[in-house]
Write an enzyme that holds these catalytic residues in place. Structure first.
Site, short mmCIF file in Angstrom:
data_model
loop_
_atom_site.label_atom_id
_atom_site.label_comp_id
_atom_site.label_asym_id
_atom_site.label_seq_id
_atom_site.Cartn_x
_atom_site.Cartn_y
_atom_site.Cartn_z
CG HIS A 1 -2.73 16.92 6.69
ND1 HIS A 1 -3.99 17.34 6.93
CD2 HIS A 1 -2.78 15.59 6.53
CE1 HIS A 1 -4.80 16.29 6.93
NE2 HIS A 1 -4.08 15.22 6.69
CD GLU B 1 -1.37 -11.64 -10.31
OE1 GLU B 1 -1.26 -10.74 -9.48
OE2 GLU B 1 -2.21 -11.64 -11.21
CG ASP C 1 -1.12 -10.27 -5.62
OD1 ASP C 1 -1.19 -9.90 -4.43
OD2 ASP C 1 -1.94 -9.94 -6.48
CB CYS D 1 4.96 -4.60 -12.83
SG CYS D 1 3.76 -5.92 -12.65
#
Lengths: 571, 90
Positions: free
Chosen positions: A191, A431, A455, A502
């Site tokens: 963290h 895609e 995809d 994208c």
């Protein structure tokens, strides 16, 4: 510069980039132990109250601290909030106070102790890391319930040296002005590292015994790029690092503050846009100078339950995004199914080849119509800026259906005299290979293409990237994927419609180079990738990218693509 | 009361975020929800209970749900686990 003692080096791991030079502030919080203390019956109520007040204070603290932080950090705080509000904690602490008459500090100590012990016994490496978090949380609650919750003040520009640190403390110390963090424990995924990165301060973790070997007031250099700490540096060493640090700052400024224009050395203008899912990301969109939102994911509206799907909630979401960005915002219709969410919880053997994206939306007309209506309504206020993107199209018939629904919704709005952008652009995701192969047919029906490379890669190479055994086969720079992209670009050009990208490919240096080389000028990517892509594209020529693209189209493997890139671009 | 065995598939196991998602979902049902693993039995509505099971990838858990909406709850919870806690890599 005054120097005390001899120079020595502590090596650790690079937690967060950057160089800091300054004075150490060592915070040695020894392992806390709280002795069992009994209280009187009369004190029970006040101790329970103190616990509840401590809890409330802690939640307030977290709320305040997480306001301006990025998603990764907020999620860490979110988990802490859940833990503190846990029913088991409440039950146990109150039982220990009420029934056993233990003081509040011991009750908290004991309650957390049980869970910490369990984690320790588990022997699991990744879960061991969480022990530190629980210990920190416990200590903070004890402090708050004993009303010595005030934070230590430390001088500005200090380099904080600790064994380990809780997220809350780290953000608090950052606000006091610390310039870097050195930590004995933790790894690069701890963290502390994630938060240091998001706060943009240098950090070295796993610096063995740093707390022992340094004292408050020591001169220290923290090199967050190599993961080393230099204590009592010689004058030459300091000078050397000061120079490095100046260079780094200059570089970073040039990248971050957009001294670079979005234009290649030979004058090809490109636009880098952001992929956005949550309104909390908008600060980063601004900071990284994205030119609009190339992909607005809307699925989060579906996870929020039915209220959030309602028109008002959708409009509020879109309007916030449009208000706080400049340039176009491409809204992708709900892309659910597959790995994400099934509305009817139907079991599918093959969700990625199943009922998702537009297939689901055409069956669930009401969801589709509500979303189109929401988008159209907001487009009236931001004419020319809103674009609609349809996911998971595989067949021309589907886009014809969508257009029919869109026109019906438009007509309704006209009848009701509600303003909207009459020329709103409608595009589809590329895609699935079938769309790329038939791109010239699709191009006649729509206003733009947006290639979803994640995809597209998955469907072209038949690889589930989530499957650990075969995920190395998932290569988005594979030549087969490039052929499909090339075919899409060709069809788009012939039909005079734009094509954007994208997927993660756009945020990859090699990927972005080839895409620009194929003539694409609109790339949308994860916001944090924008500076590095901008730097690379604006310092090379489109001609060199075009040469690369040609080589890529003649390649037979992703390795070869990589090699071609190296041959052209590594100086 | 209904019981069902599930296997944790996501790579980080029942870490903080998946635990939070599980607990949040379980909390939205009326039924009681317990998880059994290696002889432990923890309250599935408690994030600390769930997290401290330290269930890594491949761990087998036995879910126990009882209450008025047990069928519905079990289906939703198992679904969440099967869908890797709604977290995608994208």
């Amino acid at each position: 510069m005054q120097q005390g003692g001899t120079e020595f080096r502590i090596s650790g791991q690079a937690g967060s980039e950057g160089i800091a030079i300054g004075l150490a502030y060592v915070l040695n919080q020894s392992n806390r132990s709280v002795a069992p203390k009994k209280i009187k019956a009369l004190q029970v109520r006040s101790h329970i109250k103190r616990f509840q007040k401590a809890k409330a204070l802690f939640l307030e603290e977290i709320e305040e601290l997480s306001k301006n932080l990025d998603k990764a950090t907020r999620e860490i705080f979110e988990a802490q909030k859940h833990i503190v509000s846990d029913v088991e904690i409440d039950d146990k602490v109150i039982r220990l106070i009420e029934k056993e008459r233990f003081s509040v500090d011991f009750a908290v100590f004991e309650t957390f102790g049980e869970f910490i012990e369990r984690l320790r016994e588990s022997g699991s490496e990744i879960f061991q890391q969480r022990i530190v978090d629980l210990e920190n949380l416990r200590n903070r609650l004890i402090d708050l319930s004993c009303e010595n919750g005030k934070q230590k003040k430390i001088p500005k520009k200090s380099i904080l040296v600790v064994k380990d640190i809780s997220p809350t403390d780290l953000v608090n110390f950052y606000e006091m002005g610390i310039s870097a963090l050195v930590m004995d424990k933790g790894g690069i995924t701890s963290h502390a590292s994630i938060i240091a990165q998001s706060l943009d301060i240098p950090c070295v973790v796993s610096a063995k015994n740093a707390v022992q070997h340094t004292s408050t007031g020591n001169h220290v250099i923290v090199d967050g790029n190599t993961g080393s700490v230099i204590v009592n540096p010689k004058t030459e060493t300091s000078e050397q690092f000061k120079k490095r640090s100046r260079e780094l700052t200059k570089q970073k400024k040039a990248i971050l503050h957009g001294n670079e224009e979005s234009i290649t050395t030979d004058g090809f203008v490109f636009h880098l846009r952001a992929n956005v899912e949550f309104t909390q990301e908008l600060d980063l969109v601004k900071k990284n100078k994205a030119e609009g939102v190339g992909l607005l994911r809307t699925e989060a509206l579906l996870y929020g339950g039915f209220e959030k799907r309602a028109e008002e909630a959708q409009i509020e979401f879109y309007s916030k995004i449009l208000k706080e960005t400049k340039g176009p915002v491409t809204v992708r219709l709900f892309d659910v199914g597959g790995d994400k969410l099934n509305i009817h919880n139907q079991d599918e053997d093959n969700p990625f080849l199943g009922w998702r994206g537009i297939r689901m939306l055409l069956d669930e007309r009401e969801i589709l119509e509500t979303q189109l209506r929401s988008i159209l309504k907001i487009s009236g206020k931001y004419k020319g800026r809103v674009l609609i993107l349809v996911p998971m199209i595989t067949d021309v018939q589907e886009i014809l259906e969508v257009k029919k629904v869109l026109n019906a919704v438009k007509n309704d709005l006209k009848v009701q005299q509600i303003a909207f952008d009459e020329h709103i652009r409608l595009g589809i995701m590329v895609e699935v290979p079938s769309v790329a192969l038939l791109a010239s047919q699709f191009a006649k029906e729509i206003d733009f293409f947006s290639i979803g490379t994640n995809d597209l890669t998955q469907y072209t190479l038949a690889v589930d990237r989530g499957n650990a055994r075969i995920c190395s086969l998932y290569q988005h720079t594979h030549p087969a994927v490039w052929q499909l992209i090339h075919q899409t670009v060709y069809a788009a050009r012939n039909n005079k419609i734009p094509v954007a990208v994208c997927g993660e490919l756009a945020g990859d240096i090699i990927g972005a180079s080839v895409l620009v080389g194929m003539g694409m000028s609109e790339l949308s990517m994860a916001t944090h990738s924008i500076p590095k892509i901008k730097h690379h594209l604006s310092n090379n020529s489109q001609e060199s990218f075009r040469q690369l693209a040609q080589k890529v189209l003649n390649s037979s493997s992703a390795e070869q693509v990589k090699a071609e890139f190296k041959a052209l671009f590594s100086q | 009361m209904i019981k069902k065995t599930v296997t944790i598939k996501n790579s980080t196991g029942l870490h903080a975020r998946p635990s939070a998602a599980l607990v949040k979902l379980a909390g939205s049902f009326k039924s009681d929800f317990y998880i059994h693993m290696y002889g432990y039995r923890v309250n599935g509505k408690s994030i600390l209970g769930v997290m401290t099971l330290a269930a890594e990838q491949g761990a087998e858990l036995l879910f126990e749900v009882s209450g008025p909406d047990e069928e519905e709850a079990m289906e939703a919870i198992v679904d969440l686990v099967d869908n890797n806690f709604g977290m995608s890599d994208e």
